[in-house]
Design an enzyme around this catalytic site. Structure first.
Site, PDB file in Angstrom:
ATOM      1  N   ASN A   1      92.720  39.218 102.591  1.00  0.00           N
ATOM      2  CA  ASN A   1      92.638  39.098 104.021  1.00  0.00           C
ATOM      3  C   ASN A   1      93.268  40.148 104.786  1.00  0.00           C
ATOM      4  OD1 ASN A   1      92.008  36.323 103.310  1.00  0.00           O
ATOM      5  ND2 ASN A   1      94.127  35.886 103.086  1.00  0.00           N
TER       6      ASN A   1
ATOM      7  N   SER B   1      91.565  32.533 100.564  1.00  0.00           N
ATOM      8  CA  SER B   1      92.051  31.599  99.570  1.00  0.00           C
ATOM      9  C   SER B   1      91.375  30.448  99.381  1.00  0.00           C
ATOM     10  CB  SER B   1      93.443  31.263 100.044  1.00  0.00           C
ATOM     11  OG  SER B   1      94.655  32.295  99.356  1.00  0.00           O
TER      12      SER B   1
ATOM     13  N   ASP C   1      98.091  29.766  90.781  1.00  0.00           N
ATOM     14  CA  ASP C   1      98.487  29.572  91.999  1.00  0.00           C
ATOM     15  C   ASP C   1      99.921  29.149  91.962  1.00  0.00           C
ATOM     16  OD1 ASP C   1      98.431  28.976  94.997  1.00  0.00           O
ATOM     17  OD2 ASP C   1      96.390  29.620  94.619  1.00  0.00           O
TER      18      ASP C   1
ATOM     19  N   HIS D   1     100.250  26.010  99.103  1.00  0.00           N
ATOM     20  CA  HIS D   1      98.971  26.697  98.832  1.00  0.00           C
ATOM     21  C   HIS D   1      98.032  26.485  97.727  1.00  0.00           C
ATOM     22  CE1 HIS D   1      96.725  30.110  97.686  1.00  0.00           C
ATOM     23  NE2 HIS D   1      96.698  30.639  99.077  1.00  0.00           N
TER      24      HIS D   1
END
Length: 494
Positions: free
Chosen positions: A278, A341, A145, A186
């Site tokens: 998404n 996520s 990530d 994130h």
């Protein structure tokens, strides 16, 4: 005549190779860089001289290299290249903040400040599973990530340095400046779902707070190429000995090399989990749509499919991805976070609980565990919206703990319909769906036969189901012996 034929074959081979390069490179590559593999038996010789060709090694283990277009053209003309593809861009699978969810009025299990907003613990039956399975101690999870900023609510001793593939002089959990902090939000939020400490009066409760997090940075400062994802997968397995890989990122580009990295992880019994994406569309996003990856879609508080969740035939399971409260790098908790996520680490956290108690579980078996315990919430059986349904931790745990030849899933009520799943290799039998009133008197029933593994059965009752009624589903091996195989029950509105 023969020489003319050979010339024709040579000419066509050259033409096809040029056509191949143009097709593979049709899309814009990141920074004009491409990934490639050499023809067999060339790697050992090539490695000693690769820098003279302007080539970088992406993964020596997987024999994947990187170069610009002109260099690859030169290598191709020398007959060295077997396959090449663009070094695609990746994106993180989160969205702008959405709506928050109402705070639960029930007495919370944990005293964490925001636990009442963690609706997924109750809806996904996580509490009972945690009580029986533990907290993921000894299980290693690679979070590929944007990095992890260690928070007060994290067990810092369980967050390793990891590696920063973009700035190798920094580490995966290094905090340097405000820009870095912003980018790392994130990855920090993804890790927080897994590893936040529970019952400590601050923050949120983690699903597997004793698991070890290995932050591998592949997205930062606008640098976000596929090559680093491939490197991180390879290192997660070979260098960091991870048991689980979580990837809450996507690219629309299908990559042979990404698939090879995933296959390498799968071959080494590493469970690979990724956000479905998404776009809210049916298009395939990767790595979620790679083979041997568990693709996680998103549902909301009512187990409705989140509007943004990707909808395709690679989605395997769905978990909470709307109305979440998550920590930022500044220690402030924010409501309304959404995106697949954050669905993915819910499944990764549960995988850590399973791996602590059952370390032999691999990706294939873990998916079977998820399938067996999940609620069937959209179309009957598998569907492209939720995969095999909404994640149910407790029933999935029951499936592996009981280790039986026959398993009947929890009942899911959808209007006047009730649904159950049957798992039983080579077992044939009959189901009885029955509704009992508050006094225990049967008021309605149906029967149905079954005979294959992983079937979903649905029965619609003519009258509406009322609060307080009890639904039971009984399974028998056949009508003659009526040997009981299992049963499930649920109280309506209870």
């Amino acid at each position: 005549m023969k020489s003319y034929f050979l010339f024709f074959i040579s000419f066509m081979s050259l033409a096809l190779s040029i056509l191949f390069i143009s097709v593979v490179f049709a899309e814009e590559a990141y920074d004009n860089q491409f990934l490639f593999k050499l023809k067999d038996d060339l790697d050992e010789v090539f490695l000693t001289e690769y820098r003279n060709f302007g080539v970088d090694v992406v993964s020596e283990n997987l024999s994947i290299y990187k170069a610009d277009y002109d260099t690859i053209e030169n290598l191709r003309e020398l007959g060295l290249i077997d396959y090449a593809e663009e070094n695609a861009l990746i994106e993180l699978a989160d969205l702008e903040t959405g709506e928050s969810v109402p705070i639960s009025g029930e007495e919370p299990k944990y005293n964490d400040a925001y636990f009442k907003k963690q609706w997924y613990f109750e809806k996904h039956n996580l509490l009972g599973a945690k009580e029986r399975l533990g907290n993921g101690k000894g299980v290693r999870i690679a979070v590929i990530d944007s990095g992890v900023a260690v928070q007060e609510d994290f067990n810092s001793s369980n967050i390793e340095e990891g590696y920063n593939y973009i700035n190798p002089d920094k580490t995966g959990n290094y905090i340097s400046d405000n820009d870095t902090l912003t980018v790392r939000v994130h990855g920090t939020q993804v890790a927080g779902i897994i590893c936040s400490k529970s019952d400590n009066e601050i923050g949120i409760a983690g699903i597997a707070e004793e698991a070890t997090i290995v932050p591998l940075i592949v997205y930062q400062d606008g640098t976000n190429s596929l090559e680093n994802v491939i490197r991180a997968i390879d290192d997660a397995v070979r260098k960091y000995n991870c048991d689980i890989i979580n990837m809450s990122l996507t690219t629309p580009t299908k990559s042979k090399f990404l698939q090879e990295a995933v296959d390498y992880a799968n071959k080494n019994n590493v469970i690979v989990i990724a956000a479905a994406g998404n776009g809210g569309a049916a298009s395939y996003l990767y790595p979620a749509s790679c083979e041997n990856v568990i693709s996680v879609g998103s549902v909301d508080l009512d187990f409705g499919v989140s509007y943004f969740s990707q909808k395709n035939d690679y989605v395997d399971i769905s978990a909470a991805g709307s109305g979440l409260t998550l920590v930022g790098c500044d220690g402030v908790y924010r409501d309304g976070r959404q995106g697949t996520s954050f669905s993915a680490p819910i499944i990764s956290g549960f995988a850590a609980l399973i791996k602590e108690k059952y370390p032999y579980v691999n990706g294939e078996l873990f998916l079977k565990i998820l399938k067996a315990g999940s609620y069937d919430i959209e179309n009957v059986g598998y569907d492209i919206y939720t995969g095999f349904g909404a994640f149910n931790a407790f029933e999935s745990m029951e499936f592996i703990e009981k280790n039986r030849d026959f398993f009947i899933s929890p009942i899911y009520i959808n209007g006047s319909d009730i649904r159950v799943k049957i798992f039983g290799d080579g077992i044939f039998g009959n189901l009885i769906f029955a509704v009992y009133d508050e006094n225990g008197k049967m008021k309605d029933f149906y029967t149905q036969t079954f005979g294959t593994e992983n079937q979903v059965f649905c029965k619609g009752f003519k009258q509406s189901l009322e609060k307080g009624e009890v639904i039971k589903v009984f399974a028998f091996d056949n009508f003659l012996s009526m040997k009981p195989l299992g049963e499930a029950r649920i109280s309506v509105g209870g």
